[in-house]
Design a protein around this motif. Structure first.
Motif, PDB file in Angstrom:
ATOM      1  N   GLY A 164      -3.042 -20.324   3.928  1.00 42.16           N
ATOM      2  CA  GLY A 164      -4.173 -19.557   3.429  1.00 42.16           C
ATOM      3  C   GLY A 164      -4.016 -18.059   3.591  1.00 42.16           C
ATOM      4  O   GLY A 164      -4.769 -17.282   3.003  1.00 42.16           O
ATOM      5  N   PHE A 165      -3.008 -17.645   4.367  1.00 42.29           N
ATOM      6  CA  PHE A 165      -2.827 -16.219   4.636  1.00 42.29           C
ATOM      7  C   PHE A 165      -2.646 -15.413   3.350  1.00 42.29           C
ATOM      8  O   PHE A 165      -3.286 -14.379   3.162  1.00 42.29           O
ATOM      9  CB  PHE A 165      -1.621 -16.001   5.567  1.00 42.29           C
ATOM     10  CG  PHE A 165      -1.238 -14.556   5.700  1.00 42.29           C
ATOM     11  CD1 PHE A 165      -1.927 -13.725   6.559  1.00 42.29           C
ATOM     12  CD2 PHE A 165      -0.209 -14.022   4.943  1.00 42.29           C
ATOM     13  CE1 PHE A 165      -1.600 -12.384   6.670  1.00 42.29           C
ATOM     14  CE2 PHE A 165       0.132 -12.697   5.046  1.00 42.29           C
ATOM     15  CZ  PHE A 165      -0.569 -11.870   5.914  1.00 42.29           C
ATOM     16  N   MET A 166      -1.771 -15.878   2.474  1.00 41.71           N
ATOM     17  CA  MET A 166      -1.428 -15.090   1.282  1.00 41.71           C
ATOM     18  C   MET A 166      -2.640 -14.826   0.402  1.00 41.71           C
ATOM     19  O   MET A 166      -2.882 -13.686   0.004  1.00 41.71           O
ATOM     20  CB  MET A 166      -0.329 -15.778   0.446  1.00 41.71           C
ATOM     21  CG  MET A 166       1.018 -15.833   1.097  1.00 41.71           C
ATOM     22  SD  MET A 166       1.352 -17.380   2.002  1.00 41.71           S
ATOM     23  CE  MET A 166       0.772 -18.689   0.996  1.00 41.71           C
ATOM     24  N   SER A 167      -3.412 -15.848   0.097  1.00 40.51           N
ATOM     25  CA  SER A 167      -4.543 -15.640  -0.806  1.00 40.51           C
ATOM     26  C   SER A 167      -5.601 -14.761  -0.163  1.00 40.51           C
ATOM     27  O   SER A 167      -6.162 -13.882  -0.816  1.00 40.51           O
ATOM     28  CB  SER A 167      -5.139 -16.968  -1.271  1.00 40.51           C
ATOM     29  OG  SER A 167      -5.624 -17.700  -0.183  1.00 40.51           O
ATOM     30  N   ALA A 168      -5.858 -14.952   1.132  1.00 40.60           N
ATOM     31  CA  ALA A 168      -6.846 -14.110   1.810  1.00 40.60           C
ATOM     32  C   ALA A 168      -6.376 -12.664   1.861  1.00 40.60           C
ATOM     33  O   ALA A 168      -7.144 -11.732   1.583  1.00 40.60           O
ATOM     34  CB  ALA A 168      -7.115 -14.628   3.222  1.00 40.60           C
ATOM     35  N   MET A 169      -5.115 -12.444   2.198  1.00 43.73           N
ATOM     36  CA  MET A 169      -4.573 -11.093   2.270  1.00 43.73           C
ATOM     37  C   MET A 169      -4.549 -10.452   0.883  1.00 43.73           C
ATOM     38  O   MET A 169      -4.935  -9.291   0.716  1.00 43.73           O
ATOM     39  CB  MET A 169      -3.162 -11.127   2.882  1.00 43.73           C
ATOM     40  CG  MET A 169      -2.583  -9.751   3.227  1.00 43.73           C
ATOM     41  SD  MET A 169      -1.800  -8.885   1.851  1.00 43.73           S
ATOM     42  CE  MET A 169      -0.561 -10.059   1.331  1.00 43.73           C
ATOM     43  N   ASN A 170      -4.114 -11.196  -0.131  1.00 37.38           N
ATOM     44  CA  ASN A 170      -4.053 -10.648  -1.495  1.00 37.38           C
ATOM     45  C   ASN A 170      -5.439 -10.284  -2.021  1.00 37.38           C
ATOM     46  O   ASN A 170      -5.623  -9.229  -2.635  1.00 37.38           O
ATOM     47  CB  ASN A 170      -3.367 -11.639  -2.442  1.00 37.38           C
ATOM     48  CG  ASN A 170      -1.892 -11.763  -2.157  1.00 37.38           C
ATOM     49  OD1 ASN A 170      -1.264 -10.846  -1.651  1.00 37.38           O
ATOM     50  ND2 ASN A 170      -1.337 -12.920  -2.473  1.00 37.38           N
ATOM     51  N   ASN A 171      -6.408 -11.162  -1.803  1.00 39.57           N
ATOM     52  CA  ASN A 171      -7.778 -10.869  -2.249  1.00 39.57           C
ATOM     53  C   ASN A 171      -8.328  -9.632  -1.547  1.00 39.57           C
ATOM     54  O   ASN A 171      -8.989  -8.794  -2.167  1.00 39.57           O
ATOM     55  CB  ASN A 171      -8.699 -12.068  -2.001  1.00 39.57           C
ATOM     56  CG  ASN A 171      -8.441 -13.196  -2.966  1.00 39.57           C
ATOM     57  OD1 ASN A 171      -7.960 -12.994  -4.069  1.00 39.57           O
ATOM     58  ND2 ASN A 171      -8.740 -14.406  -2.544  1.00 39.57           N
ATOM     59  N   SER A 172      -8.053  -9.513  -0.263  1.00 40.47           N
ATOM     60  CA  SER A 172      -8.517  -8.352   0.489  1.00 40.47           C
ATOM     61  C   SER A 172      -7.843  -7.072  -0.001  1.00 40.47           C
ATOM     62  O   SER A 172      -8.493  -6.035  -0.131  1.00 40.47           O
ATOM     63  CB  SER A 172      -8.248  -8.561   1.983  1.00 40.47           C
ATOM     64  OG  SER A 172      -8.706  -7.463   2.721  1.00 40.47           O
ATOM     65  N   GLY A 191      -4.790  -7.023   4.571  1.00 43.47           N
ATOM     66  CA  GLY A 191      -5.015  -6.796   3.146  1.00 43.47           C
ATOM     67  C   GLY A 191      -5.674  -5.452   2.880  1.00 43.47           C
ATOM     68  O   GLY A 191      -5.312  -4.743   1.942  1.00 43.47           O
ATOM     69  N   THR A 192      -6.632  -5.091   3.707  1.00 45.23           N
ATOM     70  CA  THR A 192      -7.295  -3.795   3.553  1.00 45.23           C
ATOM     71  C   THR A 192      -6.305  -2.657   3.760  1.00 45.23           C
ATOM     72  O   THR A 192      -6.283  -1.688   2.988  1.00 45.23           O
ATOM     73  CB  THR A 192      -8.467  -3.661   4.539  1.00 45.23           C
ATOM     74  OG1 THR A 192      -9.425  -4.679   4.247  1.00 45.23           O
ATOM     75  CG2 THR A 192      -9.135  -2.304   4.435  1.00 45.23           C
ATOM     76  N   VAL A 193      -5.469  -2.770   4.779  1.00 51.49           N
ATOM     77  CA  VAL A 193      -4.470  -1.726   5.054  1.00 51.49           C
ATOM     78  C   VAL A 193      -3.464  -1.644   3.909  1.00 51.49           C
ATOM     79  O   VAL A 193      -3.144  -0.552   3.423  1.00 51.49           O
ATOM     80  CB  VAL A 193      -3.772  -1.982   6.409  1.00 51.49           C
ATOM     81  CG1 VAL A 193      -2.598  -1.044   6.617  1.00 51.49           C
ATOM     82  CG2 VAL A 193      -4.769  -1.845   7.548  1.00 51.49           C
ATOM     83  N   ILE A 194      -2.987  -2.781   3.433  1.00 51.24           N
ATOM     84  CA  ILE A 194      -2.009  -2.793   2.345  1.00 51.24           C
ATOM     85  C   ILE A 194      -2.644  -2.306   1.038  1.00 51.24           C
ATOM     86  O   ILE A 194      -2.034  -1.533   0.299  1.00 51.24           O
ATOM     87  CB  ILE A 194      -1.385  -4.196   2.192  1.00 51.24           C
ATOM     88  CG1 ILE A 194      -0.451  -4.440   3.389  1.00 51.24           C
ATOM     89  CG2 ILE A 194      -0.639  -4.345   0.873  1.00 51.24           C
ATOM     90  CD1 ILE A 194       0.137  -5.825   3.450  1.00 51.24           C
ATOM     91  N   GLY A 195      -3.866  -2.726   0.769  1.00 48.25           N
ATOM     92  CA  GLY A 195      -4.551  -2.280  -0.444  1.00 48.25           C
ATOM     93  C   GLY A 195      -4.868  -0.791  -0.439  1.00 48.25           C
ATOM     94  O   GLY A 195      -5.112  -0.195  -1.485  1.00 48.25           O
ATOM     95  N   SER A 196      -4.843  -0.176   0.719  1.00 47.40           N
ATOM     96  CA  SER A 196      -5.120   1.253   0.851  1.00 47.40           C
ATOM     97  C   SER A 196      -3.868   2.111   0.718  1.00 47.40           C
ATOM     98  O   SER A 196      -3.972   3.341   0.635  1.00 47.40           O
ATOM     99  CB  SER A 196      -5.759   1.523   2.219  1.00 47.40           C
ATOM    100  OG  SER A 196      -6.957   0.793   2.368  1.00 47.40           O
ATOM    101  N   GLU A 197      -2.715   1.491   0.702  1.00 43.12           N
ATOM    102  CA  GLU A 197      -1.451   2.234   0.692  1.00 43.12           C
ATOM    103  C   GLU A 197      -1.384   3.256  -0.449  1.00 43.12           C
ATOM    104  O   GLU A 197      -1.167   4.446  -0.206  1.00 43.12           O
ATOM    105  CB  GLU A 197      -0.269   1.267   0.596  1.00 43.12           C
ATOM    106  CG  GLU A 197       1.086   1.948   0.592  1.00 43.12           C
ATOM    107  CD  GLU A 197       2.242   0.970   0.511  1.00 43.12           C
ATOM    108  OE1 GLU A 197       3.369   1.384   0.790  1.00 43.12           O
ATOM    109  OE2 GLU A 197       2.013  -0.224   0.153  1.00 43.12           O
ATOM    110  N   GLY A 198      -1.556   2.813  -1.671  1.00 50.10           N
ATOM    111  CA  GLY A 198      -1.478   3.719  -2.818  1.00 50.10           C
ATOM    112  C   GLY A 198      -2.603   4.743  -2.856  1.00 50.10           C
ATOM    113  O   GLY A 198      -2.352   5.950  -2.930  1.00 50.10           O
TER     114      GLY A 198
END
Length: 105
Positions: free
Chosen positions: A63-71, A31-38
């Motif tokens: 639980g993966f999706m919600s944890a990854m999305n929140n991150s 999630g951190t890596v994906i959230g950093s893309e932009g």
């Protein structure tokens, strides 16, 4: 015999807990890596993300999706508040991680 069974049960439980923590860690870190893309001005190969998830996330992990999305959301908000040096350091490492997993060339 009873003691051996108790030890085996404890080991199995510890193994399941370790796997769960590992899956959560994967979700949070991805999630951190994906959230950093932009904010880091990167553009990821979507097929590489799919392959990473297929290889590292248990198929039935709901639980993966919600944890990854929140991150991912948190990373985006945090990056907006970073100073230039902090953002540079963060994005440098995110780029290295993304390259290591084939998310970027």
């Amino acid at each position: 015999m009873k003691r051996i069974l108790m030890v085996m049960a404890a080991v199995a439980l510890a193994s399941n807990v370790a796997r769960a923590e590992s899956a959560l860690g994967i979700a949070l870190n991805l999630g951190t890596v994906i959230g950093s893309e932009g904010p880091c001005e990167l553009s990821y190969h979507l097929a590489a993300i799919e392959a990473y998830i297929a290889a590292n996330v248990p198929e039935a992990d709901m639980g993966f999706m919600s944890a990854m999305n929140n991150s991912a959301r948190s990373a985006g908000r945090e990056l907006a508040e970073f100073g230039a040096s902090q953002k540079t350091a963060h994005c440098a490492q995110v780029g290295r991680i993304a390259r290591a997993f084939g998310f970027i060339d």
